[in-house]
Write an enzyme that holds these catalytic residues in place. Structure first.
Site, PDB file in Angstrom:
ATOM      1  N   ASP A 193     -49.184  -9.443   8.094  1.00 47.33           N
ATOM      2  CA  ASP A 193     -50.332  -8.560   8.302  1.00 47.33           C
ATOM      3  C   ASP A 193     -49.868  -7.310   9.054  1.00 47.33           C
ATOM      4  O   ASP A 193     -49.273  -7.419  10.130  1.00 47.33           O
ATOM      5  CB  ASP A 193     -51.393  -9.302   9.128  1.00 47.33           C
ATOM      6  N   LYS A 212     -54.259  -0.639  12.941  1.00 46.67           N
ATOM      7  CA  LYS A 212     -54.722   0.166  14.065  1.00 46.67           C
ATOM      8  C   LYS A 212     -53.703   0.144  15.201  1.00 46.67           C
ATOM      9  O   LYS A 212     -53.079  -0.884  15.471  1.00 46.67           O
ATOM     10  CB  LYS A 212     -56.071  -0.347  14.556  1.00 46.67           C
ATOM     11  N   THR A 256     -42.725 -13.515  -3.215  1.00 48.05           N
ATOM     12  CA  THR A 256     -43.946 -14.142  -2.727  1.00 48.05           C
ATOM     13  C   THR A 256     -45.083 -13.787  -3.688  1.00 48.05           C
ATOM     14  O   THR A 256     -44.924 -12.955  -4.587  1.00 48.05           O
ATOM     15  CB  THR A 256     -44.307 -13.646  -1.319  1.00 48.05           C
TER      16      THR A 256
END
Length: 219
Positions: free
Chosen positions: A118, A122, A191
């Protein structure tokens, strides 16, 4: 977006219980006993649906793999793939990467794979990135001099962040690729995310980071 709860997840997890390590901290320093051999141990943090770790386990039967995934509904699909392939050299953990120091001792892991983590886009979320100093310091507690972290992502901003982060934390960068599938790298296992991004024509970024800390006296 949250993943929809998988049907009969608890039952499916139980069917894979022989390859799911429920109390991994009990094996700290004893993973060779758990696998029944002294083969090197590689771990994947965030294994997703298991394409990568099962592919690697098939390709390298003399390496022990441990796949870490904290989303149970995803983890069960990865375990089912390993069971279907009758793999004997891969185990799974339902665990957060922050606890890596609790389950492995120094030198017990020879390589860490970070695949399409991930990006936490931000700025205020930077500490949650798996290549942030906060995590790189944890990896140092299980790796020794000369051991590797292999990192792949589709996110250029995360890749740039990671390049700087590794360099600042005493890791040597090697085999940096800005478009993996057009490079000369051989033996790449994709993946699920990688396949999707590649089919969409997106470049895949990859690097190998070698830890230059503790001297490795193992033979």
């Amino acid at each position: 977006m949250r993943m929809r709860k998988k049907k009969n997840c608890d039952i499916r997890m139980e069917r894979c219980s022989d390859i799911l390590v429920k109390e991994p901290h009990l094996y700290k320093g004893k993973w060779a006993q758990r696998f029944g051999n002294n083969n090197p141990i590689h771990i994947e943090i965030g294994c997703g649906k298991g394409n990568f770790v099962t592919g690697m386990a098939k390709m390298y039967p003399d390496i022990n793999f441990i796949a870490i995934e904290k989303v149970e509904d995803v983890l069960v699909m990865a375990m089912e793939k390993a069971k279907a392939a009758e793999l004997k050299n891969v185990l799974f953990m339902d665990m957060d990467a922050e606890k890596i120091e609790d389950v492995f001792k120094l030198g017990e892991v020879r390589r860490i794979y970070l695949n399409f983590s991930d990006p936490w886009k931000k700025k205020k979320q930077a500490k949650r990135r798996l290549t942030h100093k906060r995590f790189l310091d944890r990896y140092k507690s299980v790796l020794m001099h000369g051991d590797y972290i292999w990192f792949k992502t589709d996110n250029k901003s995360l890749f740039d962040f990671s390049l700087n982060s590794f360099a600042q934390e005493n890791y040597k960068l090697e085999n940096i690729s800005l478009d993996l599938h057009k490079s000369s790298f051989e033996g790449n296992i994709m993946t699920e995310y990688e396949q999707r991004f590649s089919e969409a024509g997106m470049p895949i970024y990859r690097l190998e980071a070698t830890y230059l800390g503790w001297e490795d006296n193992r033979k």
